[in-house]
Motif scaffolding. Structure first.
Motif, short mmCIF file in Angstrom:
data_model
loop_
_atom_site.label_atom_id
_atom_site.label_comp_id
_atom_site.label_asym_id
_atom_site.label_seq_id
_atom_site.Cartn_x
_atom_site.Cartn_y
_atom_site.Cartn_z
N UNK A 5 -19.07 23.56 14.64
CA UNK A 5 -19.06 22.96 13.31
C UNK A 5 -18.01 23.63 12.42
N UNK A 6 -17.85 24.94 12.58
CA UNK A 6 -16.82 25.66 11.82
C UNK A 6 -15.43 25.14 12.20
N UNK A 7 -15.22 24.86 13.49
CA UNK A 7 -13.94 24.29 13.93
C UNK A 7 -13.74 22.92 13.29
N UNK A 8 -14.82 22.12 13.21
CA UNK A 8 -14.74 20.80 12.59
C UNK A 8 -14.33 20.91 11.13
N UNK B 294 -10.87 19.63 9.21
CA UNK B 294 -10.86 18.78 8.03
C UNK B 294 -10.10 19.41 6.87
N UNK B 295 -10.33 20.71 6.66
CA UNK B 295 -9.63 21.42 5.58
C UNK B 295 -8.12 21.44 5.85
N UNK C 90 -6.20 15.02 11.71
CA UNK C 90 -7.09 16.19 11.64
C UNK C 90 -8.46 15.83 11.11
N UNK C 91 -8.54 14.89 10.17
CA UNK C 91 -9.85 14.45 9.69
C UNK C 91 -10.63 13.77 10.80
N UNK C 92 -9.96 12.94 11.59
CA UNK C 92 -10.64 12.27 12.71
C UNK C 92 -11.13 13.28 13.73
N UNK C 93 -10.32 14.27 14.04
CA UNK C 93 -10.74 15.31 14.98
C UNK C 93 -11.92 16.12 14.40
N UNK C 94 -11.90 16.33 13.08
CA UNK C 94 -13.00 17.03 12.44
C UNK C 94 -14.31 16.27 12.59
N UNK C 95 -14.25 14.94 12.45
CA UNK C 95 -15.45 14.11 12.62
C UNK C 95 -15.99 14.24 14.04
N UNK C 96 -15.11 14.16 15.02
CA UNK C 96 -15.53 14.25 16.42
C UNK C 96 -16.14 15.62 16.72
N UNK D 120 -3.08 11.18 14.99
CA UNK D 120 -2.80 12.55 15.44
C UNK D 120 -1.81 12.54 16.60
N UNK D 121 -1.94 11.56 17.49
CA UNK D 121 -0.97 11.45 18.58
C UNK D 121 0.45 11.24 18.06
N UNK D 122 0.57 10.36 17.06
CA UNK D 122 1.88 10.13 16.46
C UNK D 122 2.39 11.38 15.76
N UNK D 123 1.49 12.10 15.10
CA UNK D 123 1.88 13.35 14.45
C UNK D 123 2.44 14.35 15.46
N UNK D 124 1.83 14.40 16.65
CA UNK D 124 2.31 15.32 17.69
C UNK D 124 3.77 15.05 18.05
N UNK D 125 4.16 13.77 18.07
CA UNK D 125 5.56 13.45 18.36
C UNK D 125 6.48 14.00 17.27
N UNK D 126 6.06 13.83 16.01
CA UNK D 126 6.86 14.35 14.91
C UNK D 126 6.92 15.87 14.94
#
Length: 247
Positions: free
Chosen positions: A138-141, A145-146, A178-184, A234-240
């Motif tokens: 949860x701390x990682x989540x 998000x932050x 990052x927000x989506x990954x935080x939710x997961x 996030x995938x698109x961000x990784x390319x950038x």
């Protein structure tokens, strides 16, 4: 890093299929299996395997000597994050090698999470340890998000490679991702905590279970579609980031 982006784009695709009634394995291994099912699947798997291992090794190097443009505790946190990311990415690369060579590729994220939880439950005070592990996830989540909201990920990018409007788009993609990954991660933590409180490893789950749990909620199709779009962002961000990340 671009290969890591491809994995997240495939994850987003699998999450969308789950949202609309598919029963696919919606985790990292499922994404790699999806890559292998394409017309150039074997070639793509080898490219992903080599790229992910290279990215993981680079993360280890960053953990040892990188992030010199920040100091103090922030540098330590970034290096620890890079080391943890390196472990995850190397494991993905090994799975891709296994799928490419036909020798396996590891189990699903649900199976791995349940085995991990079962091992913890066998220890003295096992349920409490599982709950503590859930708190750590949860701390990682929350951290994800932050990081997304504050856009601190932009500190790692070279501003000369992202002028003006392009930097704003990268910021938007990173925040959404990052927000989506935080939710997961948060849903994964809830499942793990529930398994700890009930001392039942079968109630734990990884990424696949987290996404399917979201799909089972009221308005689950909408919720999981939003998360899927976030994973794609996030995938698109990784390319950038692959283009403009500081060395």
């Amino acid at each position: 890093m671009a290969c890591y982006g491809v994995v997240h784009l495939l994850l987003a695709y699998l999450a969308l299929r789950v949202a609309f009634g598919g029963g696919e394995q919606a985790d990292q291994k499922g994404a790699l299996q999806e890559a292998g099912s394409t017309a150039f699947g074997q070639v793509l798997l080898w490219v992903l395997a080599l790229g992910l291992v290279a990215f993981g090794l680079w993360q280890f190097l960053m953990a040892a000597t990188g992030y010199t443009w920040v100091s103090g505790g922030k540098r330590t946190r970034k290096r620890l994050g890079a080391g943890a990311r390196g472990v995850v990415v190397i494991a993905l690369g090994v799975s891709a090698f296994g799928l490419a060579t036909g020798t396996g590729g590891g189990g699903s994220s649900n199976q791995a999470q349940q085995e991990f939880t079962a091992e913890l439950l066998r220890l003295p005070a096992g349920p409490a340890l599982v709950v503590l592990a859930a708190v750590a996830v949860l701390a990682v989540a929350v951290a994800a998000g932050v990081k997304g909201v504050r856009q601190t990920f932009l500190e790692d990018l070279d501003a000369t490679g992202l002028p003006g409007k392009r930097k704003r788009w990268v910021g938007w993609l990173g925040t959404t991702g990052y927000l989506a990954k935080g939710v997961v991660f948060a849903v994964t933590a809830i499942l793990l905590g529930y398994a700890g409180f009930n001392a039942d490893a079968n109630q734990a789950g990884g990424l696949d279970a987290a996404l399917k749990t979201l799909a089972a909620q009221p308005f689950g199709v909408v919720l999981l579609t939003v998360v899927a779009l976030g994973l794609a962002a996030f995938g698109a961000y990784c390319f950038a980031a692959a283009w403009a990340h500081k060395r």
